[in-house]
Design an enzyme around this catalytic site. Structure first.
Site, PDB file in Angstrom:
ATOM      1  N   LYS A  69       0.819  -1.210   0.000  1.00 20.92           N
ATOM      2  CA  LYS A  69       0.000   0.000   0.000  1.00 20.92           C
ATOM      3  C   LYS A  69       0.856   1.263   0.000  1.00 20.92           C
ATOM      4  O   LYS A  69       2.043   1.250   0.309  1.00 20.92           O
ATOM      5  CB  LYS A  69      -0.983  -0.030   1.171  1.00 20.92           C
ATOM      6  CG  LYS A  69      -2.073  -1.080   0.940  1.00 20.92           C
ATOM      7  CD  LYS A  69      -3.217  -1.006   1.914  1.00 20.92           C
ATOM      8  CE  LYS A  69      -4.314  -1.999   1.493  1.00 20.92           C
ATOM      9  NZ  LYS A  69      -5.425  -2.033   2.462  1.00 20.92           N
ATOM     10  N   ARG A  73      -3.597 -10.517   4.737  1.00 21.03           N
ATOM     11  CA  ARG A  73      -3.918 -10.455   3.305  1.00 21.03           C
ATOM     12  C   ARG A  73      -2.710  -9.907   2.563  1.00 21.03           C
ATOM     13  O   ARG A  73      -2.330  -8.741   2.766  1.00 21.03           O
ATOM     14  CB  ARG A  73      -5.158  -9.588   3.090  1.00 21.03           C
ATOM     15  CG  ARG A  73      -5.666  -9.562   1.658  1.00 21.03           C
ATOM     16  CD  ARG A  73      -6.940  -8.728   1.554  1.00 21.03           C
ATOM     17  NE  ARG A  73      -7.477  -8.752   0.199  1.00 21.03           N
ATOM     18  CZ  ARG A  73      -7.120  -7.902  -0.760  1.00 21.03           C
ATOM     19  NH1 ARG A  73      -6.223  -6.954  -0.516  1.00 21.03           N
ATOM     20  NH2 ARG A  73      -7.666  -7.981  -1.958  1.00 21.03           N
TER      21      ARG A  73
END
Length: 334
Positions: free
Chosen positions: A279, A314
């Protein structure tokens, strides 16, 4: 004003007799941080926890989607989209998607998360039939050669129903049933578990100057309300996961505040799913602009989540995360 109780988690062999075990898992605690909206945080011994809070924190979490919540589990990301922020277009073809699924399973993925709509900042909605076309055949084909648990990453009840019919085990809703409330009924009817994620705004607008009064407690209260809504729809609490939504309507400081006190979300009585892989905030901190080059930072933050008791991780980089997790657990004596 209410109290929020955050267990200060530890793990490893130097466990005192007074320590409490978090959720039947690998971490324990002897102290708790008490947070309030109207007062400074303070630390109390775990022995002083109110009985109700102690019960919520210490009751073992039951298996979800055939996975034990007494250990950290790796969820491999499989985006069948043309425009996801890190791997868009790489696995939109069915053969390539299945090849990547096999690769992740072989590398140690405990679960696969199949998504057909990008939720990156600025992403547009995908039509129902197109999102279903991207996901349902992949799940059905995957089921033909593997029984690995599968989640469907969608906000939409029609897509979720098709995925569950094809063999998916879990609904992973980044909108926590606010985009399409019917997804709750679909999940309940299938007796499937659900993951409820916090996001401020939708993908098109979520990074437009996000604001919170207190990001940690605001996200907690949102997830608490959504868990109650799922229960009211017929989904038992033991079938619910929560995800604080790192990067979804958050600034760098918001993300770090959530990560530094991630263990507060165990107070909801649900397993925690943590998704930080590749991210933007990792690239900002590390000075890495290319998403695919953020693997080391992603693994580091993921292991920090394991230290705070996150049960589902995840990730894009399954092999690297599996190796790091194996060594991390060995080094702490877990």
């Amino acid at each position: 004003m209410r109290d929020y109780f955050r267990p200060i988690l530890q793990s490893g062999p130097a466990r005192p007799d007074s320590a409490l075990t978090l959720g039947g898992g690998w971490t324990w605690f002897t102290d708790v941080e008490v947070l309030r909206r109207d007062a400074p945080a303070r630390i109390i011994p775990a022995a002083e926890l109110p009985e109700a809070a102690r019960t919520v924190l210490c009751t073992p979490r039951v298996d979800i989607a055939r996975l034990s919540m007494a250990r950290p589990n790796i969820m491999g990301i499989l985006n069948t989209t043309p425009d996801s922020f890190s791997d868009g277009g790489q696995f939109s073809d069915l053969d390539r998607a299945l090849a990547h699924a096999k690769e992740m399973i072989g590398a140690g993925a405990d679960m696969l998360d199949i998504g057909g709509e990008s939720t990156r900042p600025g992403a547009e909605d995908v039509a129902l039939d197109e999102e279903t076309r991207r996901t349902e055949p992949t799940i059905a084909a995957l089921r033909a050669f593997s029984d690995v648990p599968v989640s469907i990453d969608t906000r939409k009840s029609v897509v979720a129903r098709a995925a569950l019919d094809a063999g998916a085990d879990l609904v992973n809703d980044v909108a926590a049933m606010t985009y399409d409330p019917q997804i709750a009924q679909v999940t309940a009817t299938a007796a499937a578990p659900i993951c409820l994620m916090h996001a401020q705004g939708d993908p098109q607008t979520m990074q437009n100057a996000p604001h919170y009064d207190d990001v940690l407690l605001d996200v907690y209260d949102f997830l608490s309300e959504r868990v109650s809504a799922a229960e009211a729809a017929g989904i038992p609490r033991q079938h619910i996961m929560v995800d604080p939504g790192i990067g979804f309507g958050k600034t760098l400081d918001h993300n770090l505040a959530l990560l530094q006190r991630l263990s507060i979300f165990h107070g909801l009585g649900c397993p925690i799913l943590l998704g930080v892989s590749r991210k933007r905030f990792i690239g900002t901190l590390a000075g890495v602009s290319e998403a695919a080059a953020r693997m080391p930072g992603s693994v580091a933050v993921t292991l920090a989540g394991v230290a705070q008791g996150a049960q589902i991780l995840r990730v894009h980089d399954v092999a690297e995360t599996r190796q790091a997790l194996t060594l991390f657990q060995a080094a702490i004596g877990d």
